[in-house]
Design a protein around this motif. Structure first.
Motif, mmCIF file in Angstrom:
data_model
loop_
_atom_site.group_PDB
_atom_site.id
_atom_site.type_symbol
_atom_site.label_atom_id
_atom_site.label_comp_id
_atom_site.label_asym_id
_atom_site.label_seq_id
_atom_site.Cartn_x
_atom_site.Cartn_y
_atom_site.Cartn_z
ATOM 1 N N LEU A 217 12.549 9.323 -4.895
ATOM 2 C CA LEU A 217 12.371 9.664 -3.483
ATOM 3 C C LEU A 217 13.444 10.656 -3.035
ATOM 4 C CD1 LEU A 217 10.471 8.915 -1.199
ATOM 5 C CD2 LEU A 217 12.021 7.070 -0.568
ATOM 6 N N CYS A 218 14.666 10.462 -3.502
ATOM 7 C CA CYS A 218 15.739 11.409 -3.180
ATOM 8 C C CYS A 218 15.473 12.775 -3.807
ATOM 9 C CB CYS A 218 17.084 10.865 -3.663
ATOM 10 S SG CYS A 218 17.659 9.421 -2.755
ATOM 11 N N ASP A 219 14.901 12.773 -5.023
ATOM 12 C CA ASP A 219 14.596 14.037 -5.689
ATOM 13 C C ASP A 219 13.650 14.900 -4.855
ATOM 14 O OD1 ASP A 219 16.176 13.376 -7.844
ATOM 15 O OD2 ASP A 219 14.505 12.604 -9.053
ATOM 16 N N PHE A 220 12.672 14.262 -4.198
ATOM 17 C CA PHE A 220 11.638 15.004 -3.463
ATOM 18 C C PHE A 220 11.846 14.981 -1.957
ATOM 19 C CE2 PHE A 220 9.351 13.187 -7.267
ATOM 20 C CZ PHE A 220 9.403 14.361 -8.004
ATOM 21 N N MET A 221 13.001 14.526 -1.504
ATOM 22 C CA MET A 221 13.237 14.382 -0.070
ATOM 23 C C MET A 221 13.057 15.682 0.714
ATOM 24 S SD MET A 221 13.801 12.058 2.166
ATOM 25 C CE MET A 221 14.574 10.658 1.349
ATOM 26 N N PRO A 222 13.549 16.848 0.231
ATOM 27 C CA PRO A 222 13.341 18.077 1.017
ATOM 28 C C PRO A 222 11.871 18.367 1.292
ATOM 29 C CG PRO A 222 14.977 18.452 -0.702
ATOM 30 C CD PRO A 222 14.375 17.106 -0.964
ATOM 31 N N GLN A 223 10.995 18.147 0.294
ATOM 32 C CA GLN A 223 9.570 18.407 0.489
ATOM 33 C C GLN A 223 8.939 17.382 1.421
ATOM 34 O OE1 GLN A 223 11.123 18.669 -2.497
ATOM 35 N NE2 GLN A 223 10.828 20.859 -2.815
ATOM 36 N N LEU A 224 9.341 16.119 1.302
ATOM 37 C CA LEU A 224 8.766 15.079 2.154
ATOM 38 C C LEU A 224 9.154 15.287 3.613
ATOM 39 C CD1 LEU A 224 9.315 11.962 -0.147
ATOM 40 C CD2 LEU A 224 7.200 13.239 0.241
ATOM 41 N N VAL A 225 10.376 15.736 3.850
ATOM 42 C CA VAL A 225 10.801 16.015 5.226
ATOM 43 C C VAL A 225 10.010 17.195 5.785
ATOM 44 C CG1 VAL A 225 12.715 16.865 6.634
ATOM 45 C CG2 VAL A 225 13.088 14.993 5.025
ATOM 46 N N GLN A 226 9.783 18.233 4.975
ATOM 47 C CA GLN A 226 8.984 19.355 5.454
ATOM 48 C C GLN A 226 7.547 18.938 5.755
ATOM 49 O OE1 GLN A 226 10.073 22.344 6.390
ATOM 50 N NE2 GLN A 226 12.110 21.563 5.863
ATOM 51 N N ALA A 227 7.029 17.967 4.997
ATOM 52 C CA ALA A 227 5.659 17.501 5.233
ATOM 53 C C ALA A 227 5.519 16.835 6.593
ATOM 54 C CB ALA A 227 5.246 16.533 4.126
ATOM 55 N N LEU A 228 6.624 16.340 7.157
ATOM 56 C CA LEU A 228 6.568 15.701 8.476
ATOM 57 C C LEU A 228 6.115 16.676 9.561
ATOM 58 C CD1 LEU A 228 9.884 13.636 8.334
ATOM 59 C CD2 LEU A 228 7.559 12.719 8.297
ATOM 60 N N ARG A 229 6.395 17.951 9.378
ATOM 61 C CA ARG A 229 6.003 18.924 10.402
ATOM 62 C C ARG A 229 4.492 19.126 10.442
ATOM 63 N NH1 ARG A 229 8.674 23.955 10.634
ATOM 64 N NH2 ARG A 229 10.396 23.412 9.259
ATOM 65 N N PHE A 230 3.772 18.680 9.398
ATOM 66 C CA PHE A 230 2.326 18.853 9.362
ATOM 67 C C PHE A 230 1.577 17.628 9.855
ATOM 68 C CE2 PHE A 230 3.883 21.252 5.486
ATOM 69 C CZ PHE A 230 4.038 22.436 6.176
ATOM 70 N N ASP A 231 2.317 16.546 10.152
ATOM 71 C CA ASP A 231 1.662 15.368 10.728
ATOM 72 C C ASP A 231 1.257 15.666 12.160
ATOM 73 O OD1 ASP A 231 1.751 13.643 8.539
ATOM 74 O OD2 ASP A 231 3.819 13.069 8.961
ATOM 75 N N ALA A 232 0.097 15.131 12.554
ATOM 76 C CA ALA A 232 -0.422 15.418 13.894
ATOM 77 C C ALA A 232 0.474 14.851 14.986
ATOM 78 C CB ALA A 232 -1.839 14.856 14.036
ATOM 79 N N TYR A 233 1.064 13.704 14.722
ATOM 80 C CA TYR A 233 1.847 13.021 15.754
ATOM 81 C C TYR A 233 3.232 12.679 15.227
ATOM 82 C CZ TYR A 233 -2.976 12.561 17.247
ATOM 83 O OH TYR A 233 -4.278 12.836 17.563
ATOM 84 N N ILE A 234 4.162 12.517 16.140
ATOM 85 C CA ILE A 234 5.537 12.218 15.750
ATOM 86 C C ILE A 234 5.603 10.911 14.966
ATOM 87 C CG2 ILE A 234 7.815 11.628 16.655
ATOM 88 C CD1 ILE A 234 7.322 13.583 18.922
ATOM 89 N N ASP A 235 4.869 9.906 15.416
ATOM 90 C CA ASP A 235 4.795 8.637 14.698
ATOM 91 C C ASP A 235 3.711 8.772 13.635
ATOM 92 O OD1 ASP A 235 4.852 6.086 13.789
ATOM 93 O OD2 ASP A 235 4.229 5.134 15.666
ATOM 94 N N SER A 236 4.121 8.706 12.381
ATOM 95 C CA SER A 236 3.156 8.886 11.293
ATOM 96 C C SER A 236 3.492 7.932 10.155
ATOM 97 C CB SER A 236 3.198 10.326 10.785
ATOM 98 O OG SER A 236 4.422 10.585 10.110
ATOM 99 N N PRO A 237 2.534 7.652 9.270
ATOM 100 C CA PRO A 237 2.826 6.783 8.120
ATOM 101 C C PRO A 237 3.974 7.313 7.262
ATOM 102 C CG PRO A 237 0.452 7.102 8.351
ATOM 103 C CD PRO A 237 1.111 8.030 9.330
ATOM 104 N N LEU A 238 4.106 8.629 7.158
ATOM 105 C CA LEU A 238 5.138 9.202 6.297
ATOM 106 C C LEU A 238 6.535 8.925 6.828
ATOM 107 C CD1 LEU A 238 5.978 10.813 3.851
ATOM 108 C CD2 LEU A 238 5.581 12.922 5.133
ATOM 109 N N ILE A 239 6.764 9.153 8.139
ATOM 110 C CA ILE A 239 8.107 8.922 8.673
ATOM 111 C C ILE A 239 8.436 7.429 8.658
ATOM 112 C CG2 ILE A 239 7.310 8.853 11.073
ATOM 113 C CD1 ILE A 239 10.723 10.049 9.678
#
Length: 819
Positions: A217-239
């Motif tokens: 998870l730490c290895d891919f953290m930069p990409q996962l954080v960037q993916a948050l900007r594509f979620d429709a709403y601030i509260d999302s399963p990813l965050i």
């Protein structure tokens, strides 16, 4: 209403028309979802703030990044009215039976298709993921989707081929995904791209991601954080998943905090980043908050010191640095019971600074070299070394090093250990950050300079440097193995990432033989220019002195073929994981890192050589190895960089280090000098003519003297360093010659011997603080080339016509008394 999508986005655009232009221009753009988080349709009155063109935002290129409201106070607002109703209109719930076997009954195997159709499908699945599919391709994939259920990696393209995402079609799509072969957590990250906005698809992706370990998870953290900007709403399963994981692992929490922190200066993502940061700090507890607060305090102090060092006069920079580091040391010492953690890793606790060993590098941004004290007395590492930079965007370095680490793990998973050396790099704020220093390592430039200014043109510098640090045959053999493997790994990695600006200060070696690269400010083919032409003219750096180490000499050997095979094997392993690597870069494409865009991702795709077989890829990579090895420009580029760096020694302590001697030596390390004698000089071609001056050095408790060989240029540098270090002392100034041709003659060499004698005699008559300074012992420390010079023919300085013979100089060291 029936055709509305669950994530229906409206984008109001403000147009304007200049008086002198007929065409209209986009002046502002906004965004708003028709359905809110609870799936209720918007009604009534709304004010939507607009994003406008600025130095940090361009409507034409950045409009696609907009996924939230603009909260800038000075931006214009657009008033929008929706029809008002007396009741709530909700998006219809998607009802589908997860236990239904309809999708199972429709499932087929790929082998049920004829071979021609199978080939067409596989070619379609392996096509460039960045290029949109044609209508015919989409139709073919969608019609044959039931034959691809067992092909997990086909799911992203099949979803892209869907005819519609209207509410009436969602139940069938969800049922298909439910019975599809599960994607691996790594491959599933493709579904976090903006091409897959559906909430349920992203929720299922998060379920697959939960199989990742904390380290992954730490290895891919930069990409996962960037993916948050594509979620429709601030509260999302990813965050929610990332926050929950932060409660389970301090390392995940640490990485998430700093990666979110470096996004708060991105206008289009700043609002969400701040909310996520506050949420993280609210749930992690008091001790973690304290840990982060101390890191922030440390970074603020170091940033302020950077500013003060830059604003100070050059002669006062070192004093300014050391003086201002004392309060930082006091701050760290007072928390010794609960050591402060460095932003690089939560495992790097420190309890103070070794202020006297701290320094700065004389580059444009004047980064600080910091030596922290390690509170763990059980380890052999008494200190932790790091660089703090202010003025450079370290996100490029972060991404490059992250991708190199991921490549290394891909290779290890395939059973190929290339003995890669990686280091930590964290952006702590806008154009600020910290970089881990690799212990027992040296730049290629300093290694080559042990053989003179033209050392970059010689074959033996690396081999002899490794021999010096690995004295037994077994140790040297192991270091050559490390060099061969790591050189292969970094050749492939730097080629694929398009790493440029590869001069010999950006390539380093450890004493154990590991080669690694640093400073990734130019990547993805963004080559450094010099006088209108590219400085980087080969795919990667591979020079004759590197081949000399691999071959074990100047003749080709089977070891070099082994090196070529390693490179080709590593390259083909990465080609097998092309979609995974491209997905990681695609997620970072919207991070607003300089140079990272669609074209950059296409560059990676081209570098992976799609559409060619493994053997063809091996042939092409072998040709690149040959081209790199034949290139004369790489060595010339190194030489030009050597010239440019003549006035520097590598870090703040210019007065304690010399450009041709890689580290500091002292009276304690080498032994007390009791006598010096200027003997003779001789000429040598390397390839231009250079005169070396031979000095006899006698030391206490050493029966045999040593003989050192120095050029006049090196005496000049030594003289200048002494003047900078001790401005009040009176040194004999060695004259520089303005006529380079006439100064390189036999007569000039003999005249300079006179000057050297006077200079040394005056130096030895000065106070002990100066005459026994570390830089004096560093200058007179024996080098490897001094052994070679012992066989040179010297000039007979007692017989030149018109000149009297030189008397031998008895160094005043033997007359000085020491307390």
């Amino acid at each position: 209403m029936e055709t509305l999508l669950r994530r229906q986005l409206i984008r109001p655009i403000l147009l304007g028309q200049p008086f002198v232009c007929i065409a209209t221009q986009e002046l502002g753009v906004g965004s708003m979802y028709l359905f809110d988080y609870n799936q209720i349709l918007a009604d009534g009155q709304y004010l939507i703030p607009l994003w406008i063109n600025s130095t940090e935002f361009c409507i034409e290129s950045d409009a696609k990044l907009i996924n939230s409201l603009c909260f800038e106070k000075t931006h214009p607002l657009v008033h929008i009215s929706f029809p008002e109703t007396d009741f709530e209109i909700k998006f219809p719930p998607i009802i589908w039976d997860q236990t239904s076997d309809v999708s199972v009954k429709l499932r087929r195997t790929i082998n049920a298709l004829d071979s021609a159709t199978q080939t067409e499908l596989f070619q379609l699945l392996n096509r460039n993921p960045l290029e949109p599919m044609s209508c015919g391709d989409r139709e073919q994939l969608w019609d044959r989707r039931y034959y691809l259920y067992d092909c997990a990696e086909a799911l992203p393209k099949v979803l892209l081929a869907s005819h519609t995402w209207e509410s009436t079609a969602l139940s069938d799509i969800y049922a298909m995904v439910q019975h599809w072969s599960q994607l691996s957590p790594v491959d599933s990250m493709q579904l976090l791209l903006p091409s897959f906005p559906d909430i349920h698809i992203r929720q299922m992706t998060v379920q697959w991601l939960k199989k990742l370990s904390s380290d992954e998870l730490c290895d891919f953290m930069p990409q996962l954080v960037q993916a948050l900007r594509f979620d429709a709403y601030i509260d999302s399963p990813l965050i929610r998943f990332l926050l929950e994981s932060s409660l389970e692992s301090v390392r995940v929490c640490h990485h998430l905090y700093w990666i979110l922190k470096c996004n708060i200066n991105d206008q289009t993502f700043a609002y969400r980043s701040r909310i996520y940061l506050n949420s993280l700090l609210a749930i992690v507890g008091e001790s973690t908050n304290l840990m982060i607060d101390r890191q922030e305090n440390l970074c603020r102090s170091l940033s302020s010191i950077c500013d003060h060092v830059k604003s100070a006069k050059e002669s006062q920079r070192l004093n300014t640095l050391l003086l201002e580091l004392e309060p930082v040391n006091d701050y760290l010492v007072c928390h010794i019971e609960n050591p402060t953690v460095l932003p690089l890793s939560p495992s790097m606790g420190v309890c103070g600074l070794d202020v006297k060993l701290c320094s700065y590098f004389p580059s444009n941004s004047l980064p600080l070299k910091l030596v922290f004290k390690n509170p763990d007395t059980k380890t052999s590492l008494s200190s932790l070394e790091a660089i703090f930079k202010a003025g450079d965007d370290l996100r490029q370095d972060m991404l490059s090093m992250q991708m190199i680490q991921i490549m290394d793990k891909v290779w290890l998973k395939e059973g190929l250990d290339l003995r890669m050396v990686c280091f930590g790099c964290v952006a702590t704020d806008y154009r600020k950050g910290m970089i881990e220093m690799v212990r027992n390592s040296e730049t290629l430039r300093k290694i080559q300079l042990e053989h003179g200014l033209t050392g970059s043109f010689k074959d033996r510098p690396i081999a002899e440097w490794l021999q010096k640090h690995n004295t037994s045959e077994l140790e040297y053999h192991h270091s050559v193995e490390n060099f061969t493997y790591s050189c292969a790994g970094y050749s492939v990695a730097t080629y694929l990432l398009g790493i440029c600006d590869r001069h010999n200060d950006n390539i380093m070696l450890t004493t154990c033989g590991h080669l690694f690269h640093i400073d990734f400010g130019k990547f993805l083919g963004d080559s450094q220019m010099m006088a209108g032409f590219k400085r980087d003219r080969v795919a990667f750096v591979l020079t004759q002195d590197m081949a000399y180490v691999i071959n074990g000499g100047d003749k080709p050997s089977k070891q070099f073929q082994f090196f070529v095979d390693l490179c080709c094997q590593a390259f083909n392993i990465l080609r097998k994981n092309a979609n995974f690597l491209l997905s990681l870069f695609s997620l970072m494409m919207y991070s607003r890192i300089s140079g990272l865009n669609v074209e950059a991702v296409k560059y990676i795709h081209r570098a992976l050589m799609p559409g060619v077989t493994e053997s063809e890829a091996m042939s092409q990579f072998t040709r690149m190895i040959e081209e790199s090895l034949r290139s004369r420009f790489t060595k010339f580029n190194f030489f030009i960089h050597n010239l440019a760096q003549l006035r520097f020694t590598g870090d703040h302590n210019d007065q304690m280090l010399l450009s041709f001697i890689p580290k500091k030596f002292t009276k304690e390390s080498d032994g007390l000098i009791t006598g010096l004698e200027a003997l003779d000089c001789y000429k040598k071609y390397e390839p231009e003519k250079v005169y070396y001056y031979v000095l006899r050095v006698e030391r206490q408790f050493q029966p045999d003297p040593s003989y050192i060989h120095r050029t006049y240029r090196e005496f000049i540098e030594f003289n200048e360093k002494l003047n900078v270090s001790y401005p009040l002392a009176k040194f004999h100034i060695l004259p520089r010659s303005s006529n380079l041709i006439r100064s390189n003659t036999r007569d000039a060499a003999i005249q300079r011997m006179q000057e050297i004698r006077v200079f040394i005699e005056g130096l030895m008559l000065l106070a002990d603080e100066i005459s026994h300074a570390d830089i004096v012992y560093t200058f007179f420390h024996p080098l490897l080339r001094d052994q070679e010079g012992a066989n040179q023919t010297t000039i007979n300085i007692s017989s030149p016509p018109g000149l009297s013979s030189f008397p031998r100089l008895l160094c005043p060291y033997s007359l000085l008394s020491y307390k």
